[in-house]
Design an enzyme around this catalytic site. Structure first.
Site, short mmCIF file in Angstrom:
data_model
loop_
_atom_site.label_atom_id
_atom_site.label_comp_id
_atom_site.label_asym_id
_atom_site.label_seq_id
_atom_site.Cartn_x
_atom_site.Cartn_y
_atom_site.Cartn_z
N GLY A 128 42.17 48.78 40.51
CA GLY A 128 40.97 47.75 40.82
C GLY A 128 39.42 47.96 40.53
O GLY A 128 39.48 48.21 41.56
N ARG A 129 38.08 47.85 40.20
CA ARG A 129 36.58 47.75 40.46
C ARG A 129 36.12 46.45 39.75
O ARG A 129 36.35 46.38 39.13
CB ARG A 129 36.41 49.02 39.65
CG ARG A 129 34.85 49.38 40.34
CD ARG A 129 35.10 51.53 40.50
NE ARG A 129 35.04 51.19 38.99
CZ ARG A 129 33.82 51.52 37.53
NH1 ARG A 129 32.62 50.93 38.52
NH2 ARG A 129 33.80 51.52 36.94
N GLY A 130 35.27 46.38 40.38
CA GLY A 130 34.09 45.02 40.49
C GLY A 130 33.29 45.59 40.53
O GLY A 130 32.67 46.66 40.95
N GLY A 131 32.39 44.21 40.62
CA GLY A 131 30.74 45.35 40.54
C GLY A 131 30.35 45.01 42.06
O GLY A 131 29.22 46.37 41.81
N GLY A 176 32.63 46.82 44.17
CA GLY A 176 33.50 47.64 44.88
C GLY A 176 34.75 47.96 43.80
O GLY A 176 34.74 47.18 43.12
N VAL A 193 39.50 48.00 44.61
CA VAL A 193 40.02 46.89 44.90
C VAL A 193 41.96 48.38 45.07
O VAL A 193 42.30 49.10 43.92
CB VAL A 193 40.43 46.28 44.38
CG1 VAL A 193 41.94 45.22 44.87
CG2 VAL A 193 39.71 45.18 43.84
N LYS A 203 40.44 45.13 49.28
CA LYS A 203 38.19 44.88 48.49
C LYS A 203 38.06 44.87 49.46
O LYS A 203 37.93 44.89 49.42
CB LYS A 203 38.64 42.78 47.49
CG LYS A 203 37.57 43.05 47.18
CD LYS A 203 37.46 41.86 46.16
CE LYS A 203 36.21 41.61 45.67
NZ LYS A 203 36.31 40.27 44.71
N ASP A 258 35.49 29.79 37.47
CA ASP A 258 35.02 30.93 36.59
C ASP A 258 36.46 31.50 36.52
O ASP A 258 37.32 32.65 36.19
CB ASP A 258 34.81 32.44 37.24
CG ASP A 258 34.44 33.63 37.21
OD1 ASP A 258 34.31 33.25 35.85
OD2 ASP A 258 34.31 35.12 37.12
#
Length: 689
Positions: free
Chosen positions: A198-201, A203, A205, A220, A317
């Site tokens: 996975g990827r976020g704002g 970095g 995972v 993460k 959230d």
């Protein structure tokens, strides 16, 4: 070629998962090494100073309980029946059905209560017996039926039995394990990192395996430069704080953190690994859910929110994309980046995802608490049933329009919804906080008592005994492949520097959640390492039998503390020498392993006890009269802390004593001397002077 790499990454990841489930200890590529048994002298003082050497503290820790249990069952006959009774009660509390509890409660009563009553050796109160008898007569078997006995068992164990445990080798082993726990300094070398999931704002995972136990986790990694570029320092630190708040206590419905650590470039969270994808993904693949299926997910999410709210954390959230499935199909709330502690001050920031944000969150300057999550829950449950948020009609993407509808529109529920479901959603989607379900004074309990959940046994929900609606396919990575997930453009952060002031922001970032580390160890390598350590220590005892063990020298003397340290006391030496040290009220003695002569440094010779740093390692610096220095290095953080404290205390008390004694003229000062005999200073005296 990229496709082949993706397939190989998936295969490697899935193989690691399967082996980790079967024999995690066999997957451990690094070994946990327990310190010498002599660590007990230092660790017992360290733990006592922090109020950790009590029955309640040790009995409530996983490793503490296992060692205490081992001691009682194998070395203390009078405590054995108490611990066996305790364990039977704990098994009873986890039974799934009332029918099972009826049968098992009668067996426990006959074996542990009636048998002792008939033998006139029942060590428990009449009230406890009557409590259980009264319920059994009425065929009432709640999970906490034997709670009065739990309390009395603990009362019987916390006296002489606990004291005998403290005097035993099992407590020494507890000190060894606590020393390991309190000296954890994780780096990337402690993990085998697998494919990106996975990827976020800030970095990405990854799936990873912890090297010393073989347990699989999600890692993460937040890029410090990307955090700085987006001015997200506060968000990153807040996520670590929120995760630390919710990751204690038993909650299988939140993606919890076990560790946090930092590298020069990244901040890393080690989290529960969830392999089943998220509800947003499954909603798009599966289509909308039935009321029964939604009820299953809602119940587990409610218990996750209850766990957070009990710790004064509002999530802020809640949406399908943040609800992850494990391999069995049970759900957990993930990503606490926007969560907030409202214990001291209520938040008023407008954060979250449009279409799920509560009216009070959207209204500027309005303070709120856990109320916001119950509204978001209503929005999310509606989406699981209908495929869109109640305020996102006709797939509008205009955020202002969605917010306007949230603040003004009365939600119209379809006629196809059952009366119980309508009642639940109308309660959760109340714009007025004072009328909203979950906000009337009893929190999650109000939601759990909704007629919609009447068919559920909440204990069964907590124990994850209900079959989930959807079981993710085994043998598949339920995540997009690396190519689809993509990667960050390194050009974005090319010009960003991380000076010392930026690194200082994250000085206190590293963290180990004690109970989660202990659970990990207990499930994987605890028995193996204990058995190996027992063999090593037995061999060493036999070897040292002729010379005598280092610890024996301290017996019967006024020794404050003893243990291994490394010293660098000679200006011509460039290497550390490992020695065994003994601290007395008026002197510090040491000797090499297996050596008979001791060296001696009196408190009168010492001018100060300070902390210094040599090659990024904290050390103790003893300044000695005549401009000399004596440097000591400890093997672990707790040892450094305790030796510094005890040396300073002994030095200060010796100074105070000297000031009270009349000074003798022309008395020569004692140098650091080698001793082949017992020193002339009377060792058995009260203060050694």
């Amino acid at each position: 070629m990229a496709d082949l790499e993706a397939v190989l990454a998936d295969v490697s990841y899935l193989m690691a998962m399967e082996k980790s489930k079967a024999t995690p200890a066999a997957r451990a590529s690094k070994k946990i090494l327990l310190p010498e048994p002599s660590i007990r002298s230092v660790m017992q003082k360290y733990l006592e100073d922090r109020g950790e050497v009590t029955f309640e503290k040790i009995f409530s820790q996983k490793l503490g309980y296992l060692l205490f249990r081992d001691f009682c069952l194998n070395y203390l006959e009078e405590a054995k029946p108490l611990v066996e009774f305790y364990e039977e009660i704990k098994k009873y509390e986890k039974l799934e059905t009332e029918e099972e509890r009826v049968v098992r409660s009668r067996e426990i009563f006959d074996s542990y209560i009636m048998k002792e009553l008939l033998a006139c050796s029942h060590p428990f109160s009449k009230n406890a017996t009557e409590h259980v008898q009264g319920h059994l007569v009425k065929k009432q078997v709640p999970p906490d039926l034997f709670q009065p006995y739990i309390e009395e068992i603990c009362q019987n164990l916390r006296g002489d039995v606990f004291q005998k445990f403290i005097e035993s080798d099992k407590f020494t082993r507890f000190c060894q394990w606590k020393n390991v726990e309190l000296n954890i300094h994780l780096t990337m070398n402690d993990f085998s990192v697998h494919r990106i999931i996975g990827r976020g704002g800030f970095g990405e995972v990854y799936g990873c395996r912890k090297a010393d136990t073989g347990k699989m986790y999600a890692m993460k990694c937040l890029d410090k430069k990307r955090i700085k570029m987006k001015q997200g320092e506060t968000l990153a630190l807040n996520e670590r704080i929120m995760l630390s708040l919710v990751s204690t206590g038993d909650c299988p419905f939140i993606v919890c953190m076990s560790y946090a650590f930092r590298t020069p470039d990244n901040l890393s969270f080690i989290l529960d690994l969830m392999n089943g994808g998220d509800l947003h993904y499954h909603l798009s693949q599966h289509g909308v859910f039935s009321e029964a299926d939604m009820r299953s997910y809602a119940a587990e999410i409610i218990l996750g929110l209850e766990h957070m709210h009990n710790r004064f954390v509002v999530y802020r959230d809640l949406k399908p994309a943040n609800i992850l499935l494990d391999e069995h199909g049970h759900v957990r709330i993930s990503d606490l980046g926007l969560a907030c502690d409202f214990s001291k001050k209520k938040p008023h920031a407008s954060v979250g995802t449009h279409g799920y944000m509560a009216p009070e969150v959207l209204q500027k300057g309005v303070a709120y608490d856990s109320s916001a999550d119950w509204f978001s829950l209503g929005c999310m449950l509606f989406k699981l049933l209908r495929g869109h948020s109640p305020f996102r009609q006709h797939k509008t993407k205009d955020k202002h329009e969605i917010d306007r509808m949230t603040l003004t529109m009365a939600v119209e529920l379809p006629d196809s919804f059952s009366p119980e479901l309508r009642s639940l959603l109308e309660g959760l989607l109340q714009r007025d906080v004072n009328r909203r379900l979950g906000c009337l004074g009893r929190g999650a309990q109000e939601v759990k008592e909704s007629p919609f959940f009447r068919s559920l046994d909440w204990q069964m929900v907590f124990l994850q005994k209900y079959p989930p609606p959807l079981i993710p396919p085994r043998g598949e990575v339920n995540a997009a492949d690396a190519f689809d997930i993509g990667s960050f453009d390194e050009e974005d952060t090319k010009g960003i520097k991380l000076p010392d002031s930026d690194q200082e922001l994250y000085r206190n970032f590293p963290l180990t959640i004690s109970e989660r580390w202990q659970q990990e160890v207990a499930e994987t390598v605890f028995d193996t390492i204990n058995a190996e350590t027992d063999r090593l220590e037995a061999r060493k005892k036999a070897k040292n039998k002729q010379l005598g063990h280092e610890e024996d020298y301290a017996l019967g003397k006024d020794c404050i503390m003893h243990g291994y340290m490394s010293k660098m006391g000679n200006p011509f030496l460039t290497q550390w020498q490992r020695r065994y040290f003994y601290l007395f009220p008026n002197r510090l003695e040491w000797r090499g392993e297996g050596e008979a002569p001791q060296s001696l440094l009196t408190m009168e010779e010492i001018q100060s006890v300070e902390e210094t740093q040599i090659k990024e390692r904290k050390c103790l610096l003893l300044k000695i009269r005549g401009g000399k220095q004596f440097v000591l290095q400890c093997d672990s953080d707790p040892e450094l802390v305790q030796w510094k404290k005890e040396l300073r205390d002994a030095y200060r008390e010796a100074q105070q004593l000297v000031q009270r004694v009349p000074k003798m003229k022309n008395k020569p000062r004692s140098p650091v001397v080698e001793l082949s005999k017992v020193p002339l200073i009377q060792r058995g005296s009260a203060n050694g002077l």
